[in-house]
Scaffold this active site. Sequence first.
Site, PDB file in Angstrom:
ATOM      1  N   ASP A   1      44.387  44.482  47.259  1.00 45.55           N
ATOM      2  CA  ASP A   1      44.439  44.043  45.871  1.00 45.55           C
ATOM      3  C   ASP A   1      44.323  45.255  44.946  1.00 45.55           C
ATOM      4  O   ASP A   1      43.697  46.264  45.310  1.00 45.55           O
ATOM      5  CB  ASP A   1      43.290  43.076  45.571  1.00 45.55           C
ATOM      6  CG  ASP A   1      43.468  41.731  46.258  1.00 45.55           C
ATOM      7  OD1 ASP A   1      44.612  41.384  46.608  1.00 45.55           O
ATOM      8  OD2 ASP A   1      42.454  41.036  46.458  1.00 45.55           O
TER       9      ASP A   1
ATOM     10  N   TYR B   1      35.881  45.481  56.225  1.00 42.93           N
ATOM     11  CA  TYR B   1      35.695  45.535  54.771  1.00 42.93           C
ATOM     12  C   TYR B   1      34.206  45.491  54.441  1.00 42.93           C
ATOM     13  O   TYR B   1      33.423  44.802  55.108  1.00 42.93           O
ATOM     14  CB  TYR B   1      36.349  44.323  54.094  1.00 42.93           C
ATOM     15  CG  TYR B   1      37.824  44.175  54.349  1.00 42.93           C
ATOM     16  CD1 TYR B   1      38.764  44.692  53.461  1.00 42.93           C
ATOM     17  CD2 TYR B   1      38.297  43.492  55.476  1.00 42.93           C
ATOM     18  CE1 TYR B   1      40.126  44.542  53.684  1.00 42.93           C
ATOM     19  CE2 TYR B   1      39.655  43.343  55.707  1.00 42.93           C
ATOM     20  CZ  TYR B   1      40.566  43.868  54.812  1.00 42.93           C
ATOM     21  OH  TYR B   1      41.908  43.722  55.045  1.00 42.93           O
TER      22      TYR B   1
ATOM     23  N   ASP C   1      37.872  36.587  42.265  1.00 40.73           N
ATOM     24  CA  ASP C   1      37.288  37.915  42.096  1.00 40.73           C
ATOM     25  C   ASP C   1      36.898  38.107  40.632  1.00 40.73           C
ATOM     26  O   ASP C   1      37.090  37.201  39.798  1.00 40.73           O
ATOM     27  CB  ASP C   1      38.235  39.023  42.585  1.00 40.73           C
ATOM     28  CG  ASP C   1      39.547  39.097  41.804  1.00 40.73           C
ATOM     29  OD1 ASP C   1      39.636  38.520  40.703  1.00 40.73           O
ATOM     30  OD2 ASP C   1      40.495  39.729  42.313  1.00 40.73           O
TER      31      ASP C   1
ATOM     32  N   ARG D   1      38.474  37.530  49.451  1.00 41.50           N
ATOM     33  CA  ARG D   1      38.167  36.697  48.274  1.00 41.50           C
ATOM     34  C   ARG D   1      37.932  35.249  48.672  1.00 41.50           C
ATOM     35  O   ARG D   1      37.091  34.557  48.085  1.00 41.50           O
ATOM     36  CB  ARG D   1      39.308  36.782  47.261  1.00 41.50           C
ATOM     37  CG  ARG D   1      39.382  38.111  46.513  1.00 41.50           C
ATOM     38  CD  ARG D   1      40.541  38.143  45.547  1.00 41.50           C
ATOM     39  NE  ARG D   1      41.833  38.201  46.216  1.00 41.50           N
ATOM     40  CZ  ARG D   1      42.921  37.541  45.828  1.00 41.50           C
ATOM     41  NH1 ARG D   1      42.876  36.740  44.770  1.00 41.50           N
ATOM     42  NH2 ARG D   1      44.056  37.680  46.477  1.00 41.50           N
TER      43      ARG D   1
END
Length: 301
Positions: A47, A75, A89, A181
Amino acid sequence: MGRKRKGRDISGWLIIDKPAGITSNAVVNKVRWSLDAKKAGHAGTLDPEATGVLAVALGEATKTVPYITDALKAYTFTVTLGAATNTDDAEGEVIATSDKRPTDDEIKAALGQFVGDIMQVPPQFSAVKIDGERAYKLARDGEDVEIAARPLWVEELIMTGRPDENTVELEMTCGKGGYVRAIARDLGESLGCLGHVHHLRRIWSGPFDAKDGISIEDLDKHAKTTELDGHIQPLEVGLEDLPEIRASVEGATRIRNGNPGMVFASNVEYGDECWASLDGKAVAVGVYKTGELHPSRVFNT
């Protein structure tokens, strides 16, 4: 006859430690220009506001992109509790809030439901295609679309910190197609407090680690110089998850022409997917069949 693409015939991987505020495609374009490379592509979108590993494939290495895309990735991310957004987000609009705040133990207990083989519904603002249109485009047009759940393998999901009652820090290792997300959204819903991602960083992807990535600043600083060439990793790195077999000189010639060719193999079985090398350089990826490699992807290096 198509126009011949200009640029250098350069093959390999350049790992970028992507900053926030730039798209993955913009980074690829910047890499292509900086190296004057004929061809470039990335192995897994981040993103715009996410940071970390963006593996950029150059030239023949673009043929190995599927093996990095399919590999495990890790992550670190921060979830803000108490609010849901339309993008899942911090860039989106708040659409719901909650005064409830879970304890550390409640959070840790809830994480287990997101480990292993799970079904995940991608965010409304995602690149998933619906009737030929990207979900994010439909969402921007105000359409409330229904996105089907997709399978995802989550190797690990752990809580690494709790700075305050509104914030939890997590680390996740997962397979192809995972949306961090969506994990934040679903975790918040399961805890009854709602939640969204505040900060997201990809720390490694397959064989590539963020500590080996170069910054956009260094990319700009050394653009159009030979300095960048020293950071390019061999295309063979993208094949690390496949077994390697050796091709004979004659076999390599046949394989490069798209035909089955003689190989020497002791670590594979009939029908295994593997890659053949000659003098340490990749010749092709294909299927092993009794002393021969039947190529599916040939490398012109």
